[in-house]
Scaffold this motif. Structure first.
Motif, mmCIF file in Angstrom:
data_model
loop_
_atom_site.group_PDB
_atom_site.id
_atom_site.type_symbol
_atom_site.label_atom_id
_atom_site.label_comp_id
_atom_site.label_asym_id
_atom_site.label_seq_id
_atom_site.Cartn_x
_atom_site.Cartn_y
_atom_site.Cartn_z
ATOM 1 N N ARG A 140 37.516 34.824 84.368
ATOM 2 C CA ARG A 140 37.453 35.533 85.659
ATOM 3 C C ARG A 140 37.520 34.503 86.790
ATOM 4 O O ARG A 140 36.501 34.019 87.280
ATOM 5 N N SER A 142 38.220 33.257 90.469
ATOM 6 C CA SER A 142 38.272 33.804 91.825
ATOM 7 C C SER A 142 39.587 33.408 92.465
ATOM 8 O O SER A 142 39.899 32.232 92.569
ATOM 9 N N THR A 145 40.688 37.659 96.270
ATOM 10 C CA THR A 145 39.658 38.600 96.711
ATOM 11 C C THR A 145 38.371 37.889 97.081
ATOM 12 O O THR A 145 37.602 38.351 97.897
ATOM 13 N N ASP A 146 38.101 36.799 96.466
ATOM 14 C CA ASP A 146 36.975 35.953 96.856
ATOM 15 C C ASP A 146 37.393 34.521 96.576
ATOM 16 O O ASP A 146 37.855 34.213 95.496
ATOM 17 N N PRO A 147 37.267 33.657 97.548
ATOM 18 C CA PRO A 147 37.803 32.315 97.334
ATOM 19 C C PRO A 147 37.021 31.533 96.282
ATOM 20 O O PRO A 147 35.795 31.650 96.207
ATOM 21 N N LEU A 149 35.200 28.380 94.792
ATOM 22 C CA LEU A 149 34.347 27.454 95.540
ATOM 23 C C LEU A 149 34.747 26.017 95.227
ATOM 24 O O LEU A 149 35.427 25.742 94.242
ATOM 25 N N LEU A 513 34.629 30.494 89.202
ATOM 26 C CA LEU A 513 34.197 31.872 88.939
ATOM 27 C C LEU A 513 33.539 32.477 90.172
ATOM 28 O O LEU A 513 33.108 33.626 90.160
ATOM 29 N N GLY A 514 33.401 31.666 91.211
ATOM 30 C CA GLY A 514 32.783 32.161 92.442
ATOM 31 C C GLY A 514 31.272 32.264 92.345
ATOM 32 O O GLY A 514 30.643 33.038 93.064
ATOM 33 N N ARG A 515 30.660 31.500 91.457
ATOM 34 C CA ARG A 515 29.206 31.582 91.302
ATOM 35 C C ARG A 515 28.552 30.299 91.781
ATOM 36 O O ARG A 515 28.931 29.205 91.360
ATOM 37 N N SER A 516 27.573 30.438 92.651
ATOM 38 C CA SER A 516 26.857 29.248 93.093
ATOM 39 C C SER A 516 25.410 29.522 93.435
ATOM 40 O O SER A 516 24.589 28.630 93.424
ATOM 41 N N THR A 517 25.072 30.768 93.742
ATOM 42 C CA THR A 517 23.718 30.996 94.245
ATOM 43 C C THR A 517 22.688 31.172 93.138
ATOM 44 O O THR A 517 21.501 31.044 93.378
ATOM 45 N N ASP A 525 31.453 39.410 82.073
ATOM 46 C CA ASP A 525 32.793 39.772 82.522
ATOM 47 C C ASP A 525 33.653 38.538 82.791
ATOM 48 O O ASP A 525 34.852 38.651 82.973
ATOM 49 N N THR B 210 30.436 38.301 92.991
ATOM 50 C CA THR B 210 30.802 37.832 91.646
ATOM 51 C C THR B 210 29.660 37.966 90.642
ATOM 52 O O THR B 210 29.865 37.810 89.449
ATOM 53 N N ASP B 289 26.113 37.011 94.686
ATOM 54 C CA ASP B 289 26.899 35.802 94.859
ATOM 55 C C ASP B 289 28.161 36.219 95.600
ATOM 56 O O ASP B 289 29.068 36.786 95.008
#
Lengths: 544, 376
Positions: A140, A142, A145-147, A149, A513-517, A525, B210, B289
């Motif tokens: 998945r 990014s 739709t979502d940049p 990172l 994957l656009g995950r950082s937080t 998924d 996400t 996220d």
């Protein structure tokens, strides 16, 4: 025909062994270093007679011969001295004149490693290079739709929780009532798993502890390390570094006399208490520290006599049921530290994991569940246990997570995964895959031994003699002549290298994957696999 | 990126105000759909404040099924405001029999029930109707709640508004949320179209969350039937807000702390760090996220805007006492309230919550470093 001498069923030729020694007569200086370093005396200096036939031109003189003698290396073919392929001979040879090679044919040695009726025991790994985790891809990505990172510049919060986490409703009620809340640790998701003082050499242990302390205090990474079942050196118990340590208690209770006595003098609480009920490499079997390794220091820390084998029972002898184990052991461990330290069990991956998990879910104290898959390593086990017992980690972790989702407790009991993570060197990818399958964190053992101390073990039955105390790298030996080969400072440096590079790689996976937080626990998924049945079993995407 | 526009006004407004604001932001959206949420209703529906209004799209067969179902429950129609399009729909928009807006009267058996019980029954009915409609596509139900109307459709917002006659005089509201696109990241279905609504709580979002899958799993495992749907990753924002306000009895400040908690090292420096750390731990599976800009409405008609912790989406609040708008782009705000007081204008950053309560006097700001507004 000359007689070959007496042969018996276990008489083997070099061809029958798992590892061959190749030796180059032209390069060899006969220095003898290889024979001196060989941990199994698998090679010895050989004196060989050679006959040279001389034929002069013409018919006047008859052909003659000359006998000469040369010195060289012989490979011992007795099963007890069979080459293990560790390659120390190559390492010490000044001229690269010798090295072991894997037999192309399946060896015959395996049929003869049970002399005296004693099956083969060894340390190491399962000897199966296959890894389902290696086949999981992160799909998945990014895009518009979502940049995606920037792994190098973006802020990431890569922490996990170890401890029983109250559901929000109960937490708010407890907060308003100022009542007790279970202790929770914010830790780095990669944990150095249980390897005991005893299984590991003092230098290796010291190096790991120093590396962990450095990561915490200088780099700011809250890395934790489990002691394994062998107690903890008294000075560490009384130091501020104890907070980076997970103390393990297992069925032999080794070292716990020392720990209990140190309680009043502890400056810090340990990170957590891990109760070992099983390990992946030898599920249903207890720890096994062979007598070769029980020297004065180990005996003192463990509170046992010197020079005796220390087989831990397969189960905690005072417990007869899961309910009792959970209720008695977890709660009494909580009590020892005034309910300030998380306590959790570690089990072998098994089809009965869910029964354990469901039981833990009902107990308000169980802080987590660590599950160790079949690819876990060990310092000593029966070959048959290592090769054939146990459950793969991926589906076990997935089942555990989905079971928690079903009962709505996926955030209450973190599940930690271990066993074969990074077995082929892909540590970050394997760890991220397990996290996305539902693991809250990852335990590693063999990987850190290889990367931080140069363990030569591999999935081709290389070395694997951790059990007899002759580790050629000094990692699992208690013989000072061997473990002085390992400099603790160097190990510490490598531990830091490993964690820093792991951190960068993990970010390189999460950023696209656009995950950082937050750690992407259960982000199924994002992953897929090219095997239809594996995809269905893990409830992830099938990608071809 | 979805274009979002919300407005709160003392004087009831036609939804065309919001539709026109979406239209000027059209450069940034593909005009593939529209979602409208209206509450604090004026016009013809003002007299029916306390009665539940069913909003959705129905076929003739759907209406028959609805009537049978509602009759059995004892819910009687009190007022009909439905739209039955007589013209040809714009290109790309399917023909529908009825865009239903129907006010119901509570059965007398419900007298004496607690507010919570009534609220839960309304959700049960909406979910049941939605499931019945999914079988044969005869019903799509967006809301069933007092003082709330929702309209959703595929196509260009302005063309649809003209087609449906949304400029009709009796259709007015003091709070309007509007969104101008079908979602692009999951399958196109009207159930994926923002805004989303549950028991007085509404929100719409642009960007992509996400962390959607684990959050969806967490919400669906709460054992509450209202937490369903999730054809869009944005629906979880509405349900997390509902969870915060209805299940945890916490406020907008806690919502912000739940979806974008402060970092571990930041919490050490926060005066309420101990509680917030516990909240972060307990709500770990609700951390979003982004990038996301969220505009929402609370049951007390407070409108708000929050950003995710990366703050990668635009969003602006502005207006004048009596009328404020929340817009994903400045030009939307400019279109809706050209004569506004600039000192109220504010673009929330990663720690901020900007909100306008039902008094509509000012844009209030709160950020995560301040003390909580609501005691916990």
């Amino acid at each position: 025909m000359e007689s070959v001498g007496k042969i018996h069923p276990s008489t083997l030729s070099a061809k029958d062994l798992h590892w061959h020694i190749l030796w180059d007569k032209d390069k060899c200086t006969l220095c003898g270093r290889c024979t001196a370093v060989c941990p199994l005396r698998a090679i010895e200096l050989g004196v060989h007679q050679k006959r040279e036939i001389t034929v002069k031109l013409g018919l006047m003189e008859k052909p003659g011969n000359v006998y000469s003698v040369y010195h060289g290396i012989d490979q011992v073919t007795e099963p007890a001295h069979a080459c293990i392929g560790c390659g120390m001979c190559t390492q010490v040879c000044p001229n690269s004149a010798i090295y072991p090679v894997l037999n192309e044919e399946i060896d015959k040695l395996r049929y003869h490693t049970n002399s005296g009726g004693e099956p083969r025991r060894r340390g190491g790994r399962r000897n199966d290079a296959g890894s389902l985790l290696d086949r999981i891809k992160f799909i998945r990505i990014s895009m518009l739709t979502d940049p995606a990172l920037d792994a190098g510049r973006h802020e990431f919060e890569l922490r996990t929780l170890l401890g029983r986490i109250l559901p929000p409703e109960e937490m708010i009620e407890a907060s308003r009532g100022n009542s007790w809340m279970p202790p929770v640790r914010e830790i780095y998701p990669l944990i150095i798993g249980a390897m005991s003082f005893g299984a590991l050499s003092p230098n290796m242990w010291e190096g790991l502890q120093m590396g962990v302390a450095y990561l915490n205090e200088e780099i700011g990474m809250p890395v934790r390390i489990s002691t394994g079942e062998g107690g903890c050196p008294p000075r560490l118990l009384r130091s501020r570094f104890l907070k980076y340590v997970i103390l393990q208690i297992a069925s032999g209770y080794f070292g716990w006399d020392e720990i209990i006595h140190a309680l009043p003098e502890m400056k810090e609480d340990p990170c957590a208490i891990e109760i070992k009920y099983g390990q992946g490499a030898k599920p249903g079997d207890g720890g096994l520290l062979m007598w070769y390794k029980v020297n004065k220091l180990i005996a003192a820390i463990r509170g046992v006599p010197e020079g005796v084998s220390l087989p831990s029972p397969p189960t905690h002898q005072t417990k007869y049921s899961i309910e009792e184990s959970v209720a008695k052991m977890i709660q009494s461990m909580y009590m020892a530290w005034g309910f300030r330290v998380p306590v959790y069990p570690k089990i072998s991956a098994t089809t009965t994991s869910l029964a354990v998990l469901n039981n833990l879910a009902r107990n308000p104290y169980a802080a987590a569940l660590a599950i160790d898959g079949e690819d876990g390593g060990t310092g000593a086990a029966y070959n048959v246990s290592m090769n054939h017992m146990g459950h793969p980690i991926a589906s076990n972790i997935r089942d555990a997570y989905l079971n928690l989702v079903k009962i709505g407790k996926q955030n209450e009991i973190p599940v930690f995964a271990g066993g074969g993570v990074g077995k082929n060197g892909n540590l970050a990818a394997n760890a991220a895959a397990l996290i996305m399958l539902g693991a809250s964190g990852i335990q590693i053992g063999k990987y850190i031994m290889q990367a931080a101390a140069g363990c030569v073990g591999s999935e081709t039955d290389r070395c694997n003699i951790c059990n007899i105390g002759r580790c050629p790298k000094g990692i699992t030996s208690q013989d000072p002549r061997l473990y002085r080969r390992l400099n603790p400072e160097d190990v510490a440096q490598r531990v830091v290298d490993v964690f820093l590079s792991f951190d960068s790689e993990l970010k390189k996976i999460l950023a696209p994957l656009g995950r950082s937080t937050s750690l992407p626990i259960g982000m199924s998924d994002a992953i897929g696999i090219d095997d239809y049945h594996a995809a269905r079993r893990l409830q992830i995407k099938h990608v071809v | 990126m979805c274009r979002l526009f919300a407005v709160t006004s003392e004087e009831p407004l036609s939804p065309m105000v919001a539709i026109r604001a979406l239209d000027v932001m059209k450069e940034g959206h593909d005009g593939s759909g529209v979602g409208l949420f209206m509450t604090d209703l004026g016009g013809d529906l003002e007299p029916f404040k306390g009665s539940p209004i069913l909003s959705g799209i129905f076929s003739q067969e759907g209406i028959r099924k609805l009537d049978r179902y509602m009759m059995e429950l004892g819910l009687l129609t009190k007022y009909k405001f439905s739209i039955r399009p007589s013209k040809e729909p714009p290109a790309g928009t399917p023909h529908r029999d009825v865009y239903l807006i129907r006010v119901y009267e509570y059965p007398y058996e419900w007298d004496g029930l607690s507010e919570t019980e009534i609220a839960d029954r309304l959700v049960k009915i909406r979910v049941a109707l939605r499931k019945m409609g999914e079988e044969d596509q005869s019903m799509m139900v967006f809301s069933f709640w007092p003082d709330v109307i929702m309209i959703k459709e595929v196509g260009d917002p302005l063309q649809i508004a003209e087609y449906l006659g949304l400029d009709r005089k009796g259709l007015q509201a003091r709070v309007i949320l509007a969104q101008g696109r079908q979602n692009t990241n999951y399958a196109i279905t009207l159930y994926a179209c923002h805004p989303f609504f549950l028991q007085g709580v509404a929100s719409m979002t642009n960007g992509e969350n996400t962390a959607f899958s684990p959050i969806r799993e967490y919400l669906t495992s709460r054992g509450y039937e209202g937490y369903m749907g999730y054809q869009s990753d944005s629906e979880v924002f509405t349900h997390i807000l509902h969870y915060t306000t209805h299940r945890l009895s916490l406020g907008l400040d806690a919502y912000k702390h739940i979806i974008t908690p402060l970092k571990d090292e930041e919490l050490v420096r926060h005066p309420e760090g101990a509680f917030l750390r516990q909240l972060k731990h307990s709500c770990r599976f609700l951390t979003v996220d982004g990038p996301n800009c969220v505009i929402g409405c609370l049951p007390d008609k407070t409108l708000f805007m929050v950003q995710d912790s990366k703050k990668l989406r635009p969003g602006v609040v502005g207006g004048k006492p009596g009328m404020f708008a929340f817009s994903s782009e400045m030009c939307g705000l400019e279109e809706a309230i050209p004569l506004r007081e600039k000192n109220y204008e504010f673009q929330p950053m990663k720690y901020d919550v900007a909100y306008v309560d039902a008094s509509r006097m000012e844009v209030k700001r709160w950020n995560q470093w301040e003390k909580s507004i609501h005691p916990h």
